[in-house]
Scaffold this motif. Structure first.
Motif, short mmCIF file in Angstrom:
data_model
loop_
_atom_site.label_atom_id
_atom_site.label_comp_id
_atom_site.label_asym_id
_atom_site.label_seq_id
_atom_site.Cartn_x
_atom_site.Cartn_y
_atom_site.Cartn_z
N ILE A 189 23.28 -66.31 -43.86
CA ILE A 189 22.72 -67.14 -42.66
C ILE A 189 22.44 -66.03 -41.56
O ILE A 189 23.13 -65.68 -40.77
CB ILE A 189 23.85 -68.02 -42.17
N PRO A 190 21.02 -65.57 -41.76
CA PRO A 190 20.57 -64.39 -40.55
C PRO A 190 20.81 -64.86 -39.03
O PRO A 190 21.45 -64.00 -38.48
CB PRO A 190 19.00 -64.61 -40.79
N TYR A 191 20.55 -66.35 -38.71
CA TYR A 191 21.20 -66.53 -37.64
C TYR A 191 22.00 -67.79 -37.63
O TYR A 191 21.74 -68.88 -38.11
CB TYR A 191 19.67 -66.99 -36.86
N PHE A 192 23.38 -67.53 -37.00
CA PHE A 192 24.39 -68.41 -37.18
C PHE A 192 24.46 -69.38 -35.92
O PHE A 192 24.86 -68.95 -34.78
CB PHE A 192 25.70 -67.72 -37.38
N GLY A 193 23.87 -70.79 -36.18
CA GLY A 193 23.88 -71.46 -34.96
C GLY A 193 25.26 -71.96 -34.60
O GLY A 193 26.15 -71.67 -35.33
N TYR A 194 25.19 -72.54 -33.43
CA TYR A 194 26.46 -73.11 -33.08
C TYR A 194 27.67 -71.88 -32.49
O TYR A 194 28.68 -72.40 -32.07
CB TYR A 194 27.12 -74.15 -34.05
N ALA A 195 27.17 -70.74 -32.66
CA ALA A 195 27.92 -69.49 -32.46
C ALA A 195 28.30 -69.51 -30.81
O ALA A 195 29.34 -68.74 -30.57
CB ALA A 195 27.33 -68.26 -32.92
N ARG A 196 27.56 -70.11 -29.95
CA ARG A 196 27.79 -69.88 -28.67
C ARG A 196 29.12 -70.95 -28.17
O ARG A 196 29.53 -70.67 -27.19
CB ARG A 196 26.62 -70.36 -27.55
N GLN A 197 29.49 -71.75 -29.15
CA GLN A 197 30.43 -72.66 -28.93
C GLN A 197 31.61 -71.94 -29.46
O GLN A 197 32.18 -72.79 -30.77
CB GLN A 197 30.16 -74.06 -29.17
N ASP A 198 32.29 -71.01 -29.12
CA ASP A 198 33.36 -70.20 -29.95
C ASP A 198 34.61 -70.38 -29.34
O ASP A 198 35.63 -69.71 -29.79
CB ASP A 198 32.76 -68.69 -30.19
N ARG B 52 38.50 -80.47 -22.49
CA ARG B 52 37.81 -81.47 -23.26
C ARG B 52 36.42 -81.22 -23.73
O ARG B 52 35.35 -81.80 -23.56
CB ARG B 52 37.59 -82.85 -22.44
N THR B 53 36.29 -79.86 -24.37
CA THR B 53 35.18 -79.40 -24.75
C THR B 53 35.46 -78.92 -26.37
O THR B 53 36.71 -78.55 -26.47
CB THR B 53 34.35 -78.20 -24.04
N PRO B 54 34.62 -78.71 -27.36
CA PRO B 54 34.73 -78.52 -28.75
C PRO B 54 34.77 -77.07 -28.94
O PRO B 54 34.13 -76.56 -27.96
CB PRO B 54 33.78 -79.30 -29.40
N ILE B 55 35.19 -76.69 -29.99
CA ILE B 55 35.07 -75.23 -30.79
C ILE B 55 34.11 -75.72 -31.72
O ILE B 55 34.76 -75.64 -33.01
CB ILE B 55 36.29 -74.87 -30.82
N SER B 56 32.89 -75.75 -31.62
CA SER B 56 31.92 -76.24 -32.64
C SER B 56 31.64 -75.13 -33.66
O SER B 56 31.56 -75.52 -34.82
CB SER B 56 30.57 -76.37 -31.99
N ALA B 57 31.78 -73.81 -33.26
CA ALA B 57 31.58 -72.79 -34.53
C ALA B 57 32.73 -73.20 -35.26
O ALA B 57 32.35 -72.75 -36.50
CB ALA B 57 31.80 -71.38 -33.69
N LYS B 58 33.92 -73.31 -35.04
CA LYS B 58 34.99 -73.46 -36.13
C LYS B 58 34.72 -74.59 -36.83
O LYS B 58 34.92 -74.55 -38.02
CB LYS B 58 36.45 -73.60 -35.03
N LEU B 59 34.16 -75.86 -36.34
CA LEU B 59 34.03 -77.01 -36.99
C LEU B 59 32.88 -76.63 -38.02
O LEU B 59 33.07 -77.05 -39.19
CB LEU B 59 33.45 -77.99 -36.16
N VAL B 60 32.01 -75.80 -37.74
CA VAL B 60 30.95 -75.54 -38.79
C VAL B 60 31.31 -74.48 -39.94
O VAL B 60 31.12 -74.77 -40.84
CB VAL B 60 29.63 -74.89 -38.01
N ALA B 61 32.20 -73.51 -39.30
CA ALA B 61 32.75 -72.82 -40.53
C ALA B 61 33.77 -73.67 -41.49
O ALA B 61 33.47 -73.33 -42.61
CB ALA B 61 33.97 -71.71 -39.83
N ASN B 62 34.47 -74.49 -40.91
CA ASN B 62 35.15 -75.56 -41.87
C ASN B 62 34.17 -76.22 -42.94
O ASN B 62 34.52 -76.44 -44.03
CB ASN B 62 36.01 -76.52 -40.97
N MET B 63 33.37 -76.69 -42.33
CA MET B 63 32.08 -77.43 -43.17
C MET B 63 31.70 -76.54 -44.29
O MET B 63 31.28 -77.06 -45.31
CB MET B 63 31.10 -77.93 -42.25
#
Length: 338
Positions: free
Chosen positions: A98-107, A113-124
């Motif tokens: 994955i040369p560019y890892f998207g959603y990394a700014r939401q770490d 009440r905001t997500p940690i989307s990078a963790k969600l993507v890692a789980n997926m």
């Protein structure tokens, strides 16, 4: 010893030119043809993604090349579905390149009440059957800890160092590395150390995402050739404001080195009209025709380092060795020779 004769590559639609370049480099290193796996990746009328692999992958060491860049959701789903197809086809191991890892700014949770989307993507990614991730310049290093599988995070700074020492040969004493914000100091310091240059920081205060309220320069940039270093350039607003601020503070000229050229919205126009003398990006995200046509933007290839990293993973040898100049220089085969 690897059980298969060679690593097998498969690519989604996110950055096919980079995938083909990696395959060419690996073919050259191996002395045998390393092509991309023959596969069909298409969409039904309702935009559902469908993947069919035409080659036998049973027992193979598979590498999926797919940055999760714009459109991030489509490219991420392609990656997950390709992995599922390979897992159900009995691939021995699946590595996501994955040369560019998207959603990394939401770490992290920046507010309530905001997500940690990078963790969600890692789980997926892990749930899809991927057993290893190879990426470049994660926005936040701690994202490696979101995975329960090995993550190899390559760095662009050794490549940038080689390029800077070539481009600014004879004026290296005047070069100053600049971090565009406090969060990027570690990245900028690492590059400054490599080329033995001083470091300056632009301190910025954000009112809200994408808008910078106030910027100040920490350090004396008078008559310096300033090089701004960042991991990504999205709308280029911060980058162009930082460049103007450095000129206002007496810098002789300003250049920029950025790993991921996201280049959203007005980015190309802003860079074209800015005081930036040059901007260097890599091809981790496929550059648009507008980006390629911009005279003050130059693109450095990442295929050589990714090809070598894939071969090292397949052979079970060190990936971190690619962070060192003596190892990296031959990989780029004199591309940065003066």
């Amino acid at each position: 010893m690897p059980s298969t004769s060679q690593p097998k590559l498969i690519s989604g639609n996110a950055n096919m030119p980079l995938a083909k370049a990696i395959a060419r480099r690996m073919s050259m290193h191996r002395g045998v043809d390393v092509g991309l796996c023959d596969a069909r990746i298409e969409r039904f009328n309702d935009q559902e993604i469908f993947v069919e692999v035409y080659e036998n992958v049973r027992g193979e060491d598979m590498f999926i090349i797919q940055p999760t860049s714009n459109p991030a959701n489509d490219n991420l789903m392609e990656l997950l579905i390709m992995s599922d197809a390979l897992r159900r086809s009995s691939a021995k191991r699946i590595t996501a390149v994955i040369p560019y890892f998207g959603y990394a700014r939401q770490d992290r949770r920046s507010k309530a009440r905001t997500p940690i989307s990078a963790k969600l993507v890692a789980n997926m990614i892990v749930e899809a059957g991927i057993e290893r991730v190879l990426t470049m310049d994660l926005h936040a290093a701690q994202i490696q800890g979101f995975f329960d599988i090995p993550v190899d995070n390559l760095y662009a700074s050794p490549i940038f160092a080689l390029d800077i020492m070539t481009q600014f040969k004879g004026t290296m004493d005047d070069v100053m590395i600049v971090s565009p914000d406090v969060g990027g100091v570690a990245r900028a310091r690492e590059l400054a150390k490599r080329i033995e240059a001083p470091l300056s920081i632009v301190d910025k205060r954000r009112e809200k995402a994408g808008e910078v309220a106030e910027m100040t320069v920490i350090g004396d940039v008078s008559d310096k050739i300033c090089i701004i270093v960042d991991d990504m350039c999205d709308t280029a607003g911060t980058m162009c404001k930082a460049a103007q601020l450095l000129i206002d503070n007496g810098a002789r000229e300003v250049h920029a080195y950025t790993t991921h050229g996201v280049m959203s919205g007005p980015a190309v126009e802003r860079i074209t009209n800015s005081v930036l003398k040059s901007m260097v990006i890599t091809d981790t995200i496929q550059p648009t025709e507008a980006v390629k046509a911009t005279p003050n933007i130059r693109i450095i290839p990442t295929a050589p380092v990714f090809a070598q990293a894939i071969l090292n993973i397949w052979n079970g040898t060190s990936v971190s060795s690619l962070f060192e100049t003596p190892t990296l220089e031959p990989v780029y085969e004199g591309q940065f020779a003066g």
